[in-house]
Design a protein around this motif. Sequence first.
Motif, PDB file in Angstrom:
ATOM      1  N   ASP A 102       0.836  -1.199   0.000  1.00  0.00           N
ATOM      2  CA  ASP A 102       0.000   0.000   0.000  1.00  0.00           C
ATOM      3  C   ASP A 102       0.876   1.257   0.000  1.00  0.00           C
ATOM      4  OD1 ASP A 102      -2.067  -1.788   0.189  1.00  0.00           O
ATOM      5  OD2 ASP A 102      -2.394  -1.482   2.343  1.00  0.00           O
ATOM      6  N   ARG A 103       0.422   2.267  -0.727  1.00  0.00           N
ATOM      7  CA  ARG A 103       1.172   3.517  -0.834  1.00  0.00           C
ATOM      8  C   ARG A 103       0.279   4.706  -0.479  1.00  0.00           C
ATOM      9  NH1 ARG A 103       6.088   2.861  -3.281  1.00  0.00           N
ATOM     10  NH2 ARG A 103       6.473   0.769  -4.132  1.00  0.00           N
ATOM     11  N   ASP A 104       0.911   5.793  -0.076  1.00  0.00           N
ATOM     12  CA  ASP A 104       0.163   7.000   0.266  1.00  0.00           C
ATOM     13  C   ASP A 104      -0.062   7.837  -0.996  1.00  0.00           C
ATOM     14  OD1 ASP A 104       2.556   8.337  -0.279  1.00  0.00           O
ATOM     15  OD2 ASP A 104       3.105   8.542   1.842  1.00  0.00           O
ATOM     16  N   SER A 105      -0.652   9.002  -0.821  1.00  0.00           N
ATOM     17  CA  SER A 105      -1.025   9.833  -1.971  1.00  0.00           C
ATOM     18  C   SER A 105       0.193  10.324  -2.755  1.00  0.00           C
ATOM     19  CB  SER A 105      -1.847  11.044  -1.499  1.00  0.00           C
ATOM     20  OG  SER A 105      -1.118  11.786  -0.528  1.00  0.00           O
ATOM     21  N   ALA A 106       1.356  10.342  -2.092  1.00  0.00           N
ATOM     22  CA  ALA A 106       2.587  10.773  -2.768  1.00  0.00           C
ATOM     23  C   ALA A 106       3.282   9.614  -3.471  1.00  0.00           C
ATOM     24  CB  ALA A 106       3.538  11.416  -1.769  1.00  0.00           C
ATOM     25  N   GLY A 107       2.727   8.422  -3.326  1.00  0.00           N
ATOM     26  CA  GLY A 107       3.317   7.256  -3.969  1.00  0.00           C
ATOM     27  C   GLY A 107       4.356   6.536  -3.135  1.00  0.00           C
ATOM     28  N   HIS A 124       1.842  -2.585   4.728  1.00  0.00           N
ATOM     29  CA  HIS A 124       0.719  -3.484   4.492  1.00  0.00           C
ATOM     30  C   HIS A 124       0.529  -3.686   2.988  1.00  0.00           C
ATOM     31  CE1 HIS A 124      -0.244  -2.135   8.619  1.00  0.00           C
ATOM     32  NE2 HIS A 124      -0.828  -3.309   8.736  1.00  0.00           N
ATOM     33  N   ALA A 125      -0.151  -4.740   2.650  1.00  0.00           N
ATOM     34  CA  ALA A 125      -0.532  -5.003   1.257  1.00  0.00           C
ATOM     35  C   ALA A 125      -2.013  -5.346   1.247  1.00  0.00           C
ATOM     36  CB  ALA A 125       0.280  -6.158   0.680  1.00  0.00           C
ATOM     37  N   GLY A 126      -2.811  -4.520   0.602  1.00  0.00           N
ATOM     38  CA  GLY A 126      -4.256  -4.747   0.616  1.00  0.00           C
ATOM     39  C   GLY A 126      -4.869  -4.452   1.962  1.00  0.00           C
ATOM     40  N   GLY A 127      -4.365  -3.404   2.638  1.00  0.00           N
ATOM     41  CA  GLY A 127      -4.893  -3.049   3.958  1.00  0.00           C
ATOM     42  C   GLY A 127      -4.609  -4.137   4.967  1.00  0.00           C
ATOM     43  N   GLU A 305     -13.311  -0.024   3.480  1.00  0.00           N
ATOM     44  CA  GLU A 305     -13.191  -1.070   2.463  1.00  0.00           C
ATOM     45  C   GLU A 305     -11.801  -1.090   1.832  1.00  0.00           C
ATOM     46  OE1 GLU A 305     -16.395  -0.765  -0.279  1.00  0.00           O
ATOM     47  OE2 GLU A 305     -17.903  -1.365   1.194  1.00  0.00           O
ATOM     48  N   GLN A 306     -11.074   0.018   1.960  1.00  0.00           N
ATOM     49  CA  GLN A 306      -9.699   0.054   1.474  1.00  0.00           C
ATOM     50  C   GLN A 306      -8.703  -0.240   2.583  1.00  0.00           C
ATOM     51  OE1 GLN A 306      -8.413   3.849  -0.065  1.00  0.00           O
ATOM     52  NE2 GLN A 306      -6.701   2.968  -1.179  1.00  0.00           N
ATOM     53  N   ARG A 307      -8.943   0.321   3.786  1.00  0.00           N
ATOM     54  CA  ARG A 307      -7.970   0.195   4.874  1.00  0.00           C
ATOM     55  C   ARG A 307      -8.130  -1.111   5.641  1.00  0.00           C
ATOM     56  NH1 ARG A 307      -7.564   5.179   8.772  1.00  0.00           N
ATOM     57  NH2 ARG A 307      -5.532   4.188   9.170  1.00  0.00           N
ATOM     58  N   PHE A 308      -9.363  -1.507   5.891  1.00  0.00           N
ATOM     59  CA  PHE A 308      -9.619  -2.688   6.735  1.00  0.00           C
ATOM     60  C   PHE A 308     -10.686  -3.594   6.123  1.00  0.00           C
ATOM     61  CE2 PHE A 308      -8.475   0.909   9.549  1.00  0.00           C
ATOM     62  CZ  PHE A 308      -7.248   0.436  10.008  1.00  0.00           C
ATOM     63  N   PRO A 309     -10.483  -4.030   4.891  1.00  0.00           N
ATOM     64  CA  PRO A 309     -11.527  -4.815   4.226  1.00  0.00           C
ATOM     65  C   PRO A 309     -11.815  -6.156   4.902  1.00  0.00           C
ATOM     66  CG  PRO A 309      -9.472  -4.891   2.979  1.00  0.00           C
ATOM     67  CD  PRO A 309      -9.290  -3.842   4.038  1.00  0.00           C
ATOM     68  N   THR A 310     -10.773  -6.802   5.434  1.00  0.00           N
ATOM     69  CA  THR A 310     -10.974  -8.117   6.060  1.00  0.00           C
ATOM     70  C   THR A 310     -11.811  -7.987   7.321  1.00  0.00           C
ATOM     71  OG1 THR A 310      -8.809  -8.784   5.217  1.00  0.00           O
ATOM     72  CG2 THR A 310      -9.799 -10.171   6.910  1.00  0.00           C
TER      73      THR A 310
END
Length: 482
Positions: A102-107, A124-127, A305-310
């Motif tokens: 996962d990346r922030d808005s600056a990449g 993290h990968a996929g939240g 749904e993006q940060r904590f989907p599980t």
Amino acid sequence: MRHAHLPIVVVGGGVAGLATALSAGPASVRLLCRAHDGCGSASALAQGGIAAALDPQDTPAAHAIDTLAAGAHHNDVAMVQWLTAEASAAIAWLQAQAVAFDRDSAGDLQLGREGGHGQARIVHAGGDASGAALVLALRAQAQAAAHVQWRGGVDVDGLLMQEGRVVGVRTCDERGRHEQVEAAAVVLATGGIGALYARTSNPPGADGAGLALGLAAGAEARDLEFVQFHPTALDVPGHCLPLVTEALRGAGARLLDDHGHALMAGIHPQGDLAPRDVVSRRVAAVRAAGGRVWLDATAVAGDWEQRFPTVLATCLAHGFDPRLAALPVTPAAHFHMGGLATDADGRTSVPGLYAVGEVACNGVHGANRLASNSLLEGVVCGRRLGRLLANADAPVIRDEPMQLVERGNSLPAAQLAVLHELLWQAAGPVRESTSLRDAWRICTALAPAGWQARLAKALLRAMRLRRQSLGAHWREDRGCPH
């Protein structure tokens, strides 16, 4: 005599086994696991990410200090320093294996904070689906690798030995058919023991089968008494409970009692992000007194749904919406710091037998694992072991009979349920001498009936011998020094 063009046999399809298999090329590897697709590992369920000092203000030395503090300084200091120094390279290697972090808005890589860490250093990968993302990517690489032969749907229930050396395994498929596989080396990457407890965050396959097999072959054990309990599993009926990631508390969720009071106030300077053993004991104490504990995540901002989907999907499936109301939580057996004693390269005390990941104990976690160091350990130790085996001299297998060391029969279902509850009551977050003794006696009586009882007996013996509290091993005997 037969010189090996024999494969390296890796038992287990989690992150540690996959990293070992991939790094052993071009040597031939046979990867064996119980699940056909490798999805049954604790790695695949891991919601936490991987700890690495990537921020310019952070250092591997600071990461090491936090690791040693969480481990109650029972750790092997040199291993800790090596682990934290290797973390950045591990992230780069995973990116080369097509893991999309996962990346922030600056990449830039997005860094989160979890319990026991003084800095934000968790990628993290996929939240909160990091473990699944790692396993999926590494499994695809392993299945595409010419040197790796994948075989799922088999249980390794025996080791082949010759002149005191492990020279292969015996497998058992779903129809009960056995096959012997000779090996240049055998690597146990079978995970932990959480499923031996009545309440766990682990999958059913994390039942200590590899640990029991290694012990049956005479491998030495280390630190078996240290079992980490995660403080926030969803408090619903069942054996294998859904985990509610610690990253939620890092994002602002609070632990509350039935009266809405902050659970960790005055307990520890780091509050809700105190080391897991401290939080778990506090949650267990409130529950033992008849109360319930709640995790209020309604103030957590951002896109769930993006940060904590599980967590979101799991909670909704059980009738809870964490965005709107607090969640009931309970401690659950989560990670085993102990295991088969290994050196820094993964060698056990039995020649030809190696161990990596949670089934192994090289001293890096000490008495209590720091959050998000387990996937890191699986990657860096797996890569190190794989490279070692790729360059090892081929052993010689003689044209003589082999000795079969079997794990033995499993306990019948009813007795296994009794054992699960017994360990939960006697060997949980808080332990007491009489309960440990009584549980050990029951396991002694059950031992002839199944390997799980023999393994539990070894765990309980280690817990009884360590009479003082240390890290995740907490004794509340009368007059017990803390």
